[in-house]
Design a protein around this motif. Structure first.
Motif, mmCIF file in Angstrom:
data_model
loop_
_atom_site.group_PDB
_atom_site.id
_atom_site.type_symbol
_atom_site.label_atom_id
_atom_site.label_comp_id
_atom_site.label_asym_id
_atom_site.label_seq_id
_atom_site.Cartn_x
_atom_site.Cartn_y
_atom_site.Cartn_z
ATOM 1 N N LYS A 202 31.599 37.557 104.576
ATOM 2 C CA LYS A 202 31.376 38.286 103.979
ATOM 3 C C LYS A 202 29.939 38.849 103.769
ATOM 4 O O LYS A 202 29.548 40.425 103.452
ATOM 5 C CB LYS A 202 31.795 37.901 102.603
ATOM 6 C CG LYS A 202 33.115 37.821 102.474
ATOM 7 C CD LYS A 202 34.065 37.184 100.949
ATOM 8 C CE LYS A 202 35.726 37.270 100.861
ATOM 9 N NZ LYS A 202 36.099 36.787 99.853
ATOM 10 N N SER B 256 36.473 27.838 105.663
ATOM 11 C CA SER B 256 37.398 28.540 105.954
ATOM 12 C C SER B 256 36.521 29.316 107.582
ATOM 13 O O SER B 256 36.556 30.431 108.312
ATOM 14 C CB SER B 256 37.772 29.291 105.323
ATOM 15 O OG SER B 256 37.261 29.956 104.137
ATOM 16 N N SER C 297 35.098 32.548 105.700
ATOM 17 C CA SER C 297 34.786 34.002 104.895
ATOM 18 C C SER C 297 34.004 34.091 104.167
ATOM 19 O O SER C 297 33.490 35.090 104.238
ATOM 20 C CB SER C 297 36.310 33.655 104.032
ATOM 21 O OG SER C 297 36.092 32.970 103.081
#
Length: 285
Positions: free
Chosen positions: A167, A161, A163
């Motif tokens: 982060k 994804s 993500s």
């Protein structure tokens, strides 16, 4: 009686999808919690639950006859191991990423840089192909932290994804390869196991075809039937049956789920009514 030994990931993202496709193929596996080996009760199959990184070596050595494994891992650790079917799940990319604040124009960015990765063979081959010399720092685990602690200038890792990159204040800049789960075969498989694998692959193909398709039933006025049949791709040609109401017919066909809505809209615009859509569990072709 001969049995096919197939390896799947012991735990992680591939495990559940691997078990599901076997179940959808009608293979009932009697596995309890924390078992490392389980037999199917209705098919000549034995499942070995292995660490993902160990599976390529088990294939090479002939300890298992086949495996459901990520194509990316096969490329990294499974030189000369063939796969016979792409399984259309566990899709991901292996990509190069750098800190968000860095300017990037092309691969020359990595010339002389340090790259942290768990995929050294894949990265090395890619860099050599593109005439880039970089220093690889091999990490078995989370590589995303490496640029933040000054260990590397960039990373190469699996991206799903995105993500995790976000982060860790990283951005994807180059896709090295795209991957999905595949059915891989040991180079040491014998003829008896190969015959069983052929049967399993046939079932898998039927399941995958079903997952990609939708069964469509509709009613159409006979004067618009020719146009509606032209719209439907079908497997060969749609099935057309007369309705009790004079001047109307029932049309049955199969659509690719990725084309589904566009075709449904066109059917409606050309007089189709009472459109019924059904999932297909398996499709034998």
């Amino acid at each position: 009686m001969s049995k096919l030994k197939i390896a799947i990931q012991k735990s992680g993202r591939l495990n559940q999808d691997s078990l599901k496709i076997l179940k959808d193929c009608g293979v009932s596996i009697d596995n309890g919690k924390d078992q490392l080996k389980a037999a199917a009760s209705n098919f000549p199959l034995e499942v070995l639950y292995l660490r993902n990184g160990d599976i390529p070596q088990y294939l090479k050595d002939g300890v298992v006859d086949a495996a459901i494994i990520g194509e990316n891992l096969l490329i990294e650790k499974g030189a000369n191991i063939a796969f016979i079917e792409k399984l259309n799940f566990s899709k991901c990319k292996v990509s190069l990423a750098i800190p968000k604040g860095e300017e990037y124009s092309d691969l020359s960015y990595f010339q002389g840089k340090k790259i942290a990765t768990s995929y050294p063979n894949t990265v090395r081959q890619f860099l050599e192909k593109n005439n880039i010399e970089a220093n690889l720092h091999i990490i078995n685990g989370s590589v995303e932290i490496a640029p933040n602690i000054g260990l590397a200038d960039g990373i190469c890792d699996i991206v799903s994804s995105g993500s995790t990159l976000f982060k860790n204040n990283l951005k994807e800049v180059q896709v090295i390869l795209e991957s999905q789960a595949v059915l891989a075969v040991s180079p040491k498989i014998n003829s008896d196991q190969k015959a069983i694998l052929d049967k399993l692959q046939f079932r898998i193909k039927s399941v995958l075809k079903g997952r990609q398709s939708r069964y469509v039933l509709l009613n159409a006025p006979n004067e618009k039937l020719e146009k509606i049949i032209d719209i439907l791709p079908g497997m060969r040609s749609p099935t057309v049956l007369p309705l009790a109401e004079e001047g109307w017919s029932s049309v049955h066909s199969v659509l690719d789920k990725n084309q589904f809505w566009d075709i449904i809209d066109e059917l409606k615009n050309n007089g189709a009514e009472g459109i019924l859509v059904c999932p297909i569990e398996k499709m034998v072709v």
